[in-house]
Design an enzyme around this catalytic site. Sequence first.
Site, short mmCIF file in Angstrom:
data_model
loop_
_atom_site.label_atom_id
_atom_site.label_comp_id
_atom_site.label_asym_id
_atom_site.label_seq_id
_atom_site.Cartn_x
_atom_site.Cartn_y
_atom_site.Cartn_z
N ARG A 61 -10.27 113.43 23.17
CA ARG A 61 -10.64 112.11 22.65
C ARG A 61 -9.38 111.28 22.54
NH1 ARG A 61 -13.17 113.71 17.13
NH2 ARG A 61 -11.42 115.14 17.29
N GLU B 27 -7.58 119.67 12.35
CA GLU B 27 -8.56 120.33 11.49
C GLU B 27 -9.41 121.24 12.35
OE1 GLU B 27 -11.93 118.23 10.03
OE2 GLU B 27 -12.16 117.04 11.85
N ASN C 55 -13.52 122.11 12.79
CA ASN C 55 -14.87 121.69 12.39
C ASN C 55 -15.80 122.88 12.54
OD1 ASN C 55 -14.43 118.59 12.36
ND2 ASN C 55 -13.54 119.29 14.28
N GLU D 46 -16.08 114.84 6.18
CA GLU D 46 -16.05 115.01 7.63
C GLU D 46 -16.56 113.75 8.31
OE1 GLU D 46 -14.92 117.81 8.92
OE2 GLU D 46 -14.70 118.75 6.97
N GLY D 47 -16.29 113.65 9.59
CA GLY D 47 -16.95 112.61 10.40
C GLY D 47 -16.12 111.37 10.65
N LYS E 281 -6.20 113.41 2.51
CA LYS E 281 -7.54 113.74 3.01
C LYS E 281 -8.47 114.23 1.90
CE LYS E 281 -6.15 115.15 7.64
NZ LYS E 281 -6.50 116.07 8.74
N ARG F 123 -15.02 123.67 16.47
CA ARG F 123 -14.09 122.97 17.36
C ARG F 123 -12.79 122.77 16.61
NH1 ARG F 123 -15.90 117.56 18.07
NH2 ARG F 123 -14.09 117.07 16.81
N SER G 140 -19.30 118.03 17.49
CA SER G 140 -20.10 117.35 18.52
C SER G 140 -19.30 117.00 19.77
CB SER G 140 -20.76 116.11 17.92
OG SER G 140 -19.77 115.26 17.41
N LYS H 13 -11.34 121.04 4.10
CA LYS H 13 -9.91 120.74 4.23
C LYS H 13 -9.10 121.47 3.16
CE LYS H 13 -10.65 116.73 7.04
NZ LYS H 13 -12.09 116.84 7.31
P1 ADP Z 1 -12.59 114.20 9.92
O1 ADP Z 1 -13.23 115.37 9.31
O2 ADP Z 1 -12.95 112.90 9.31
O3 ADP Z 1 -12.72 114.20 11.43
P2 ADP Z 1 -9.76 114.68 10.45
O4 ADP Z 1 -8.88 115.58 9.68
O5 ADP Z 1 -10.12 115.14 11.81
O6 ADP Z 1 -11.05 114.38 9.56
O7 ADP Z 1 -9.09 113.26 10.53
C1 ADP Z 1 -9.71 112.17 11.19
C2 ADP Z 1 -8.74 111.53 12.17
O8 ADP Z 1 -7.56 111.11 11.49
C3 ADP Z 1 -8.26 112.45 13.27
O9 ADP Z 1 -9.16 112.45 14.36
C4 ADP Z 1 -6.91 111.87 13.60
O10 ADP Z 1 -7.05 110.77 14.50
C5 ADP Z 1 -6.42 111.34 12.28
N1 ADP Z 1 -5.58 112.34 11.61
C6 ADP Z 1 -6.01 113.32 10.78
N2 ADP Z 1 -4.99 114.08 10.34
C7 ADP Z 1 -3.89 113.57 10.90
C8 ADP Z 1 -2.50 113.90 10.84
N3 ADP Z 1 -2.08 114.93 10.09
N4 ADP Z 1 -1.64 113.16 11.56
C9 ADP Z 1 -2.06 112.12 12.31
N5 ADP Z 1 -3.34 111.75 12.41
C10 ADP Z 1 -4.27 112.46 11.71
MG MG Z 2 -11.84 115.36 12.80
#
Ligand code: ADP
Ligand code: MG
Length: 430
Positions: free
Chosen positions: A406, A100, A102, A324-325, A320, A81, A107, A261
């Site tokens: 979401r 990102e 996944n 994940e999660g 970051k 996803r 899910s 990442k």
């Molecule tokens: P995870 O693997 O924990 O889901 P993500 O990279 O999806 O990691 O980051 C988790 C959440 O943080 C995202 O769903 C988003 O709401 C926020 N986020 C992540 N990267 C960014 C970004 N570059 N700018 C703004 N919000 C971000």
């Molecule tokens: Mg995410």
Amino acid sequence: VNYAPFTLLPSTVPRALFEQAYAVQQDFNLLVDAISQNKEFLEHTLASTVKVDDFTARLFRIHVQVLEEGLAQSVFLGINRSDYMFDCGVDGTPALKQIEINTIAASFGGLTSRTAAVHGQVLKVLGKSEEVSRLLPNNPASGLASGIAKAWELYGSPSAVVMFLVEEIQRNIFDQRCIENELWNRNIRVIRRRFRDVFEKGSLDGARRLYMDGQEVAVVYYREGYVPKNYDQQNWEPRLLLERSRAVKCPDIATQLAGTKKVQQELSRPGTLERLLPGRPEAVARIRATFAGLYSLDMGEEGDKIAAMAIADPERFVLKPQREGGGNNLYGEELRQVLEKIRDSPERTSYILMDKIKPQPAPNYLLRAHSPLRVSECISELGIFGVYIRQGKEMVMNEAAGHLLRTKATEHADGGVAAGVAVLDTPFLV
Ligand code: ADP
Ligand code: MG
């Protein structure tokens, strides 16, 4: 048992960006698959990370070990996803920017197959029947199950089962059941097992066919195994057993690593996409158009410079780790403090930096069990599900299989429905 949280109303999504996200999904499928087959790229990209991040290192060791033994698996199933936000540029024009991708346990494809019906009902009650007809059909549960079913078929043993590998305590079971039921409807047997069950009852025969409780397993669909807490010492052994087996793993360990990442950050370097997808300049351009600024914190001048920049202006970035999660990233003042502490230590290489995406907020109601009802300023994250299958060297399926929207209140920097921040939504295209 609680209901899954959802928005009262669908959220608007710019149609052009929605279509752009669908249009690039097959490219991302190809890209992830190409990375998973590129041992040198993974090795080179993760070299600094595995030195400081024990979890990634352990996954990487299994990857190396199964390659050394030689892969028994010949059918590869990817379910991913790709997540995006709509970044508001200086002139206010929204642009699609990837958060990102996944590649393991992506899910909410199950539950979100039902959210359009929920929002259709709400709009009807509000007397908005014209709007109801504009909600798009969306059925990732069926799309993901089609991929699993096809992989099961290609495995070629009609009596074999599909095994969902699940957590010890599974809060999101109904999301998984939506996909499971689609498989039963296709007359494919599904079993649900934990790492611990595999440890106790899993075995390989001489041809490395996987057996659980005496049943041959054709496909292992991981809904677990993506965070360190999924693994105690005992769980690494069954993970290795599964990876060594002939069964189709969704995903195999190389594909899981392709979703780190650190890999995402390396992809944004000039020339990397071209090397991974030779002869596909259009796919490369579509993919690159979705990239936000991503920066390596590897030791050296480049990393020093970007670390200093982020410390000086933390609101511009997200820090970051390889996790994940949801709930792992660092923002603002906390980002500054952590980075300041580790700026001269190799520990910083377990993180990447990313430009912070800034979407235009809109009001909505977030409905969550036992929470008071109030209007919030919200932003949304659009995910597109990708499904693909490779048999040997040949792609035999490559599809976009539906979407997930979401939405969360702007007071949360991080996201995730399972993390208790975001809720399920339906796009209303404008
Ligand atoms: P995870 O693997 O924990 O889901 P993500 O990279 O999806 O990691 O980051 C988790 C959440 O943080 C995202 O769903 C988003 O709401 C926020 N986020 C992540 N990267 C960014 C970004 N570059 N700018 C703004 N919000 C971000
Ligand atoms: Mg995410």
